[in-house]
Design an enzyme around this catalytic site. Structure first.
Site, PDB file in Angstrom:
ATOM      1  N   GLY A 189     -22.380 -18.547 -23.380  1.00  0.00           N
ATOM      2  CA  GLY A 189     -21.281 -19.518 -23.419  1.00  0.00           C
ATOM      3  C   GLY A 189     -21.728 -20.900 -23.859  1.00  0.00           C
ATOM      4  N   THR A 190     -22.870 -20.960 -24.509  1.00  0.00           N
ATOM      5  CA  THR A 190     -23.450 -22.234 -24.952  1.00  0.00           C
ATOM      6  C   THR A 190     -22.487 -23.011 -25.864  1.00  0.00           C
ATOM      7  OG1 THR A 190     -25.444 -20.870 -25.165  1.00  0.00           O
ATOM      8  CG2 THR A 190     -25.623 -23.174 -25.835  1.00  0.00           C
ATOM      9  N   THR A 191     -21.971 -22.329 -26.873  1.00  0.00           N
ATOM     10  CA  THR A 191     -21.108 -22.996 -27.866  1.00  0.00           C
ATOM     11  C   THR A 191     -19.895 -23.620 -27.187  1.00  0.00           C
ATOM     12  OG1 THR A 191     -21.784 -21.220 -29.373  1.00  0.00           O
ATOM     13  CG2 THR A 191     -19.948 -22.612 -30.082  1.00  0.00           C
ATOM     14  N   TRP A 192     -19.297 -22.888 -26.301  1.00  0.00           N
ATOM     15  CA  TRP A 192     -18.107 -23.355 -25.576  1.00  0.00           C
ATOM     16  C   TRP A 192     -18.443 -24.592 -24.734  1.00  0.00           C
ATOM     17  CZ3 TRP A 192     -15.400 -19.909 -21.321  1.00  0.00           C
ATOM     18  CH2 TRP A 192     -14.154 -20.450 -21.012  1.00  0.00           C
ATOM     19  N   HIS A 236     -32.621 -23.231 -24.646  1.00  0.00           N
ATOM     20  CA  HIS A 236     -32.656 -21.882 -24.058  1.00  0.00           C
ATOM     21  C   HIS A 236     -33.947 -21.720 -23.252  1.00  0.00           C
ATOM     22  CE1 HIS A 236     -29.103 -20.447 -25.982  1.00  0.00           C
ATOM     23  NE2 HIS A 236     -29.592 -20.284 -27.192  1.00  0.00           N
ATOM     24  N   ARG A 284     -23.771 -15.769 -17.536  1.00  0.00           N
ATOM     25  CA  ARG A 284     -22.680 -14.823 -17.830  1.00  0.00           C
ATOM     26  C   ARG A 284     -23.129 -13.430 -17.391  1.00  0.00           C
ATOM     27  NH1 ARG A 284     -20.518 -13.805 -24.050  1.00  0.00           N
ATOM     28  NH2 ARG A 284     -18.485 -12.957 -23.491  1.00  0.00           N
ATOM     29  N   ARG A 298     -16.901 -14.666 -31.518  1.00  0.00           N
ATOM     30  CA  ARG A 298     -16.592 -13.249 -31.766  1.00  0.00           C
ATOM     31  C   ARG A 298     -15.289 -12.917 -31.056  1.00  0.00           C
ATOM     32  NH1 ARG A 298     -17.582  -8.120 -29.617  1.00  0.00           N
ATOM     33  NH2 ARG A 298     -18.270  -9.113 -27.704  1.00  0.00           N
ATOM     34  N   LYS A 299     -15.370 -12.624 -29.749  1.00  0.00           N
ATOM     35  CA  LYS A 299     -14.129 -12.305 -29.017  1.00  0.00           C
ATOM     36  C   LYS A 299     -13.857 -13.314 -27.901  1.00  0.00           C
ATOM     37  CE  LYS A 299     -13.355  -7.465 -29.783  1.00  0.00           C
ATOM     38  NZ  LYS A 299     -13.466  -6.144 -29.166  1.00  0.00           N
ATOM     39  N   GLY A 300     -14.939 -13.806 -27.297  1.00  0.00           N
ATOM     40  CA  GLY A 300     -14.765 -14.793 -26.231  1.00  0.00           C
ATOM     41  C   GLY A 300     -14.033 -14.242 -25.018  1.00  0.00           C
TER      42      GLY A 300
HETATM   43  P1  PAP Z   1     -25.725 -18.977 -28.482  1.00  0.00           P
HETATM   44  O1  PAP Z   1     -26.550 -18.772 -27.254  1.00  0.00           O
HETATM   45  O2  PAP Z   1     -26.249 -18.231 -29.676  1.00  0.00           O
HETATM   46  O3  PAP Z   1     -25.425 -20.409 -28.761  1.00  0.00           O
HETATM   47  P2  PAP Z   1     -23.281 -18.624 -27.076  1.00  0.00           P
HETATM   48  O4  PAP Z   1     -22.353 -19.670 -27.541  1.00  0.00           O
HETATM   49  O5  PAP Z   1     -23.970 -18.834 -25.769  1.00  0.00           O
HETATM   50  O6  PAP Z   1     -24.326 -18.256 -28.200  1.00  0.00           O
HETATM   51  O7  PAP Z   1     -22.484 -17.256 -26.911  1.00  0.00           O
HETATM   52  C1  PAP Z   1     -21.568 -16.795 -27.837  1.00  0.00           C
HETATM   53  C2  PAP Z   1     -20.476 -16.121 -27.031  1.00  0.00           C
HETATM   54  O8  PAP Z   1     -19.566 -17.130 -26.539  1.00  0.00           O
HETATM   55  C3  PAP Z   1     -19.639 -15.170 -27.881  1.00  0.00           C
HETATM   56  O9  PAP Z   1     -19.210 -14.164 -26.979  1.00  0.00           O
HETATM   57  P3  PAP Z   1     -18.735 -12.710 -27.447  1.00  0.00           P
HETATM   58  O10 PAP Z   1     -19.748 -12.188 -28.399  1.00  0.00           O
HETATM   59  O11 PAP Z   1     -18.664 -11.898 -26.189  1.00  0.00           O
HETATM   60  O12 PAP Z   1     -17.392 -12.895 -28.051  1.00  0.00           O
HETATM   61  C4  PAP Z   1     -18.510 -16.088 -28.317  1.00  0.00           C
HETATM   62  O13 PAP Z   1     -17.356 -15.396 -28.758  1.00  0.00           O
HETATM   63  C5  PAP Z   1     -18.255 -16.867 -27.036  1.00  0.00           C
HETATM   64  N1  PAP Z   1     -17.565 -18.135 -27.264  1.00  0.00           N
HETATM   65  C6  PAP Z   1     -17.789 -19.042 -28.246  1.00  0.00           C
HETATM   66  N2  PAP Z   1     -16.946 -20.062 -28.135  1.00  0.00           N
HETATM   67  C7  PAP Z   1     -16.149 -19.805 -27.072  1.00  0.00           C
HETATM   68  C8  PAP Z   1     -15.045 -20.486 -26.469  1.00  0.00           C
HETATM   69  N3  PAP Z   1     -14.602 -21.641 -26.938  1.00  0.00           N
HETATM   70  N4  PAP Z   1     -14.487 -19.929 -25.383  1.00  0.00           N
HETATM   71  C9  PAP Z   1     -14.914 -18.764 -24.882  1.00  0.00           C
HETATM   72  N5  PAP Z   1     -15.946 -18.045 -25.417  1.00  0.00           N
HETATM   73  C10 PAP Z   1     -16.547 -18.569 -26.491  1.00  0.00           C
END
Ligand code: PAP
Length: 348
Positions: A91-94, A153, A176, A312-314
């Site tokens: 959930g880093t990006t979020w 990380h 997570r 991706r799906k979030g």
């Molecule tokens: P990173 O460690 O490479 O930076 P990171 O952002 O931690 O990646 O994780 C990406 C996950 O967060 C993806 O999950 P998924 O593969 O299960 O879909 C991504 O979709 C999800 N993600 C990114 N942005 C958001 C958001 N705004 N809200 C909820 N989930 C999100």
């Protein structure tokens, strides 16, 4: 693309070494790296050919290990620094978007907010991935205004004392459910795997993950390191779960503001500022923005990733579409045993 900087004026707090000292230190770290690398145990890589085990954790030899040594040897934290720490795909990006929007909320309006045109990873860069950047104008930590927002990380126990002992810099850690982390990581890293290497099957990724062999793994040691530190110093480390953020984003963002020293006033709350931040940073909003669909993100000279791969799906529980019953049982059992007695639990 240059790392986004909210304002260009430089802080008075100086942590700039002289050119001479800098290059001596750099050389020392390079020597340490070259001496250490050949002696490290190797494991199969998910994206690169192999990972190496350094002080109990699995790292990519060319990027993560080298960058970690840079941080350990060179990085000078400021008391105002805010670090976002996570195991990859948690959930880093979020959280980058949420922290950036929270800390800078009086600076920008929501209609023309930087997050509408700049990806979260550019607003809130990785400390360890950017330190090797040769073009210092692109990423000059010394010129970042305070509070610097930096993401890592790196496992807690591998951080230099200067970061963990510092009284006032803050860490936000997001974790997570490992089943969602595994699936997200497997899909993500297979996309980045060079074409000349065969893709990693889910079965193989699962095995490696269970053995702890994945970028910055073992997953459980990473999470427990920050969990235990957050219990010891709750004023310094805020420990969050992706699932809680999904369930109650308003509650978590208010907690985040409080913890970071940017509490929401009653007036802001009544005007719906917290809701605006949550909406701006939602998966539905960020994933449909042009910048997050078409631009790419340069993490180091060898690692360039399309922004769209971070969305991706979030969802919570997408593992149900991928993992077999046996896989779920085994992973849940490992998680149960590893976290036993820690007080930390993940919902299944
Ligand atoms: P990173 O460690 O490479 O930076 P990171 O952002 O931690 O990646 O994780 C990406 C996950 O967060 C993806 O999950 P998924 O593969 O299960 O879909 C991504 O979709 C999800 N993600 C990114 N942005 C958001 C958001 N705004 N809200 C909820 N989930 C999100």
């Amino acid at each position: 693309m240059a790392a986004f900087q909210p304002s260009l004026e430089c802080d008075n707090i100086s942590n700039i070494h002289s050119e001479q000292t800098d290059s001596d230190l750099i050389q020392k770290t390079d020597e340490r790296y070259r001496e250490t690398l050949p002696n490290l145990p190797k494991g199969k890589g998910w994206m690169t050919e192999h990972l190496v085990q350094y002080q109990g954790f699995w790292l990519t030899p060319n990027a993560a290990l080298k960058n970690l040594m840079w941080v350990q040897d060179h990085f000078k934290p400021r008391p105002t620094d805010i670090f976002l720490a996570s195991f990859p795909k948690s959930g880093t990006t979020w959280l980058k978007a949420l922290i950036f929007a929270t800390v800078n909320r009086t600076r920008y309006g929501f209609a023309d907010h930087p997050l509408l045109t700049t990806g979260p990873h550019d607003c809130f860069p990785f400390l360890d991935a950017h330190l090797q950047e040769k073009d210092r104008s692109r990423f000059d930590l010394d010129r970042f205004p305070s509070p610097r927002l930096l993401s890592i990380h790196i496992p807690y126990i591998l951080l230099p004392n200067s970061m963990t002992d510092h009284q006032s810099c803050r860490f936000v850690y997001i974790c997570r459910d490992p089943k969602d982390v595994l699936v997200s990581k497997w899909l993500f890293l297979n996309k980045l795997r060079p074409k000349d290497l065969p893709p990693i099957s889910l079965e193989e990724a699962f095995e490696l993950f269970c053995q702890g062999i994945s970028h910055y793994g073992p997953f459980w040691d990473h999470v427990l390191g920050y969990w235990e530190a957050s219990l010891e110093t709750p004023e310094k480390i805020l420990f969050l779960k992706y699932e809680d953020l999904k369930k109650e984003p308003l509650v978590v963002v208010k907690r985040l503001g409080e913890f970071l020293g940017y509490p929401f006033s009653l007036e802001e709350e009544s005007k719906g500022v917290v809701e605006e931040i949550v909406k701006l940073c939602s998966f539905e909003n960020l994933s449909t923005l042009e910048v997050n669909k078409v631009s790419e993100q340069k993490f180091s000279k060898d690692t360039i990733i399309d922004n769209r791969h971070f969305f991706r799906k979030g969802k919570v529980g997408d593992w149900k579409s991928y993992l077999t019953t046996e896989m779920v049982e085994r992973l849940d059992e490992i998680t149960y045993e590893k976290l036993l007695g820690s007080g930390l639990v993940f919902g299944s």
